[in-house]
Every structure is written in C-alpha cells, then in structure tokens.
Enzyme design. Sequence first.
Site, mmCIF file in Angstrom:
data_model
loop_
_atom_site.group_PDB
_atom_site.id
_atom_site.type_symbol
_atom_site.label_atom_id
_atom_site.label_comp_id
_atom_site.label_asym_id
_atom_site.label_seq_id
_atom_site.Cartn_x
_atom_site.Cartn_y
_atom_site.Cartn_z
ATOM 1 N N ARG A 143 3.525 3.305 2.790
ATOM 2 C CA ARG A 143 2.739 3.390 4.017
ATOM 3 C C ARG A 143 3.015 4.742 4.668
ATOM 4 O O ARG A 143 4.085 5.331 4.485
ATOM 5 C CB ARG A 143 3.122 2.276 4.990
ATOM 6 C CG ARG A 143 2.860 0.857 4.479
ATOM 7 C CD ARG A 143 3.283 -0.155 5.531
ATOM 8 N NE ARG A 143 3.005 -1.527 5.114
ATOM 9 C CZ ARG A 143 3.860 -2.327 4.503
ATOM 10 N NH1 ARG A 143 5.087 -1.872 4.225
ATOM 11 N NH2 ARG A 143 3.533 -3.550 4.173
ATOM 12 N N LYS A 167 7.822 -3.005 7.212
ATOM 13 C CA LYS A 167 7.431 -3.758 8.394
ATOM 14 C C LYS A 167 8.420 -4.882 8.674
ATOM 15 O O LYS A 167 8.938 -5.514 7.754
ATOM 16 C CB LYS A 167 6.032 -4.353 8.191
ATOM 17 C CG LYS A 167 4.906 -3.340 8.293
ATOM 18 C CD LYS A 167 3.561 -4.033 8.243
ATOM 19 C CE LYS A 167 2.417 -3.063 8.470
ATOM 20 N NZ LYS A 167 1.094 -3.735 8.454
ATOM 21 N N HIS A 236 -3.653 5.963 3.774
ATOM 22 C CA HIS A 236 -3.838 4.578 3.342
ATOM 23 C C HIS A 236 -4.737 4.498 2.117
ATOM 24 O O HIS A 236 -4.570 3.609 1.277
ATOM 25 C CB HIS A 236 -4.414 3.747 4.484
ATOM 26 C CG HIS A 236 -3.912 2.337 4.491
ATOM 27 N ND1 HIS A 236 -2.573 2.019 4.582
ATOM 28 C CD2 HIS A 236 -4.564 1.141 4.389
ATOM 29 C CE1 HIS A 236 -2.418 0.701 4.552
ATOM 30 N NE2 HIS A 236 -3.615 0.159 4.435
ATOM 31 N N ARG A 239 -2.604 5.012 -0.802
ATOM 32 C CA ARG A 239 -1.841 3.777 -1.050
ATOM 33 C C ARG A 239 -2.728 2.760 -1.766
ATOM 34 O O ARG A 239 -2.288 2.090 -2.694
ATOM 35 C CB ARG A 239 -1.322 3.231 0.280
ATOM 36 C CG ARG A 239 -0.627 1.874 0.206
ATOM 37 C CD ARG A 239 -0.017 1.571 1.577
ATOM 38 N NE ARG A 239 0.219 0.172 1.821
ATOM 39 C CZ ARG A 239 1.325 -0.477 1.488
ATOM 40 N NH1 ARG A 239 2.300 0.154 0.856
ATOM 41 N NH2 ARG A 239 1.473 -1.767 1.791
ATOM 42 N N HIS A 262 4.204 -6.333 0.776
ATOM 43 C CA HIS A 262 3.392 -7.347 1.443
ATOM 44 C C HIS A 262 4.183 -8.639 1.580
ATOM 45 O O HIS A 262 4.737 -9.140 0.593
ATOM 46 C CB HIS A 262 2.118 -7.638 0.635
ATOM 47 C CG HIS A 262 1.121 -6.531 0.680
ATOM 48 N ND1 HIS A 262 0.105 -6.384 -0.252
ATOM 49 C CD2 HIS A 262 0.964 -5.499 1.550
ATOM 50 C CE1 HIS A 262 -0.620 -5.330 0.046
ATOM 51 N NE2 HIS A 262 -0.124 -4.769 1.128
ATOM 52 N N TYR A 271 -6.933 -6.562 -3.783
ATOM 53 C CA TYR A 271 -7.124 -5.523 -4.795
ATOM 54 C C TYR A 271 -7.722 -6.063 -6.088
ATOM 55 O O TYR A 271 -8.162 -5.288 -6.933
ATOM 56 C CB TYR A 271 -5.786 -4.841 -5.103
ATOM 57 C CG TYR A 271 -5.273 -4.039 -3.946
ATOM 58 C CD1 TYR A 271 -5.818 -2.803 -3.636
ATOM 59 C CD2 TYR A 271 -4.260 -4.527 -3.124
ATOM 60 C CE1 TYR A 271 -5.370 -2.072 -2.550
ATOM 61 C CE2 TYR A 271 -3.806 -3.800 -2.040
ATOM 62 C CZ TYR A 271 -4.366 -2.580 -1.769
ATOM 63 O OH TYR A 271 -3.930 -1.861 -0.688
#
Length: 296
Positions: A143, A167, A236, A239, A262, A271
């Site tokens: 990220r 995150k 992004h 990514r 994730h 994806y």
Amino acid sequence: MSAATEAFLAMLAAERGASANTLAAYRRDLAQAEEAIGDLAAADRDAVARLAQAWGALAPASVARKASAIRQFFGFAIDEGWRADDPSGALPAPRARRPLPKVLGHADIAALFARAELEAAGEEPQAVRTLALIELLYGSGLRASELVGLPLVAVPRDAPFLTIAGKGGTTRLVPVGARALAALSRWLAVRPGAPASRYLFPSKGKVPHLTRVRLFQLLKALAVRAGLDPARISPHVLRHAFATHLLEGGADLRVLQTLLGHADISTTQIYTHVDAARLVALVNSRHPLATRATSD
C-alpha cells in the site's frame, strides 16, 4: 465534536489499533453527522433518519461508509451505557457496488519500468528513488502508506522479506524479488539523510518521510514521460497490477490474501474477475469433453 465521539475515536485507536488514516476518516464522517443532527449520543431515531436527506447527493459507497461509522458509534454508546436504544435502523442502507480495480496491462508496466530504468541509469538520487518505489509497489504489492512509511530496519538483510506494519497494526512479511532488492541497494547507496533519518525514503519537509501525495505525483509524472495516460496510474493501480498479474500466473488466492494483507478473503476475491478469460480457455483446452466433437 462531542465528548462521546471523541471517546469512540480513542477506543478505535487504543483497542482496535486503527491507523491514522482510518481515524481521520471516522472523525470526518462523525463530525459531519453531528453538524447535521447534533450530538450523536443524544440523537433520536427521527434525527438519525434526517441524515438520509443530508447525504442525498453522495455516492452509495460514501453513504455506506458513513452509515457504518455511525452504527459502530451507537454500538459503542450502548456498550458504555450512554444509551439503551440503537437508532441506527433509521440510517439509509444503500447497496454499494464494489468497483472493479483498474488494471494495467503487461505492456503498460513494461513501458513504465523501461522509462524508470533509463532515467535511473545515471544514478541520480531522485531517479533511483523512483525506480525503487515502483519496484516495491509492483514487485511486492505494498500500500502507498506502507511504502512511504517504511523504516530502514524493515529492509531485508539476511532474508528477502520486508517486515510491513499494515492496517490495524498487523504485521506481515512480504517477499522482495531480485529486481526490487537490486533497486533498493542502488537507492541505499545514494540515499540522502543517512544516518539521521530512520525512514527508507526520508523527506526534507515537515513530514519525516515521503508523503503519499508526493508518491502519487511522482508516479503521474513518470507515466507522462513514459507516454502513458497519467489518469490510469497511481500507487494503488500498481498494487492492483501486482495482484492481478500474480493471479494470472497461477498464484493461490489465499497466498495472495496474505501478500496483500487483506483481513477478509472476500476483499481479495475481487481480483478473480480479471482471470475469467484464462479460466474459460483452461476449461476449453483441458476439460475431457473439450476434445470431443459436437454433434449436429
């Protein structure tokens, strides 16, 4: 903002490990709601229902995000004993369609890297830095916030892995390919600010490291010089390209989930749409019935 919403934000930071960006988004959404209907801790169902009108011009995804923040706040308020009821049922509940990720083709990636490599050939620090940045974005799927905030200690020494603080304060190991390692070595050789700065990509400004905005600008400028539409290029997007191209190459979805950091596999599953053509071709070529002639 009210004391109650400030307490809620403090809880997100302390107990859930919310990042600065996440906290800023929650603060903005809650502050705007309180501007519209007053103290959320005291708001009744009718007041909450008025938010639908205040959000009338917003996209469904924005409404869904704001409503989620307020629902979480009301849950917190009930847990704290500040109120006995939950008026969040009056919030609008639009079905936000998750947008498909922008995807760069292999030719676009090749053009972007060809330009970056050409400019870095003279070992000019800014050009070498740009090459290292795109190698890590596309080669490791980081990220933007993870990349610009990388500390020097995260750089691999004995093993080809980066230690990433993602995150929610979660930590993961991300493999670094040979190309990215070579680009990192070149950057470390010309990197200014050593040893004063503890960041891999230091900045001379008020922020101690390269900002996400500056990273965005660097990629846009590189895209223009590479003859690509800058509107199609962002951290992004690179990514996304990392994830898409790995999936095309046969990567397992669970492995991809781990690499991207994730928390939920459903986020990674978006994806799979890009691989539809390959899957159809696979069925047509490998299924036992594919070799049988069709009857008239």
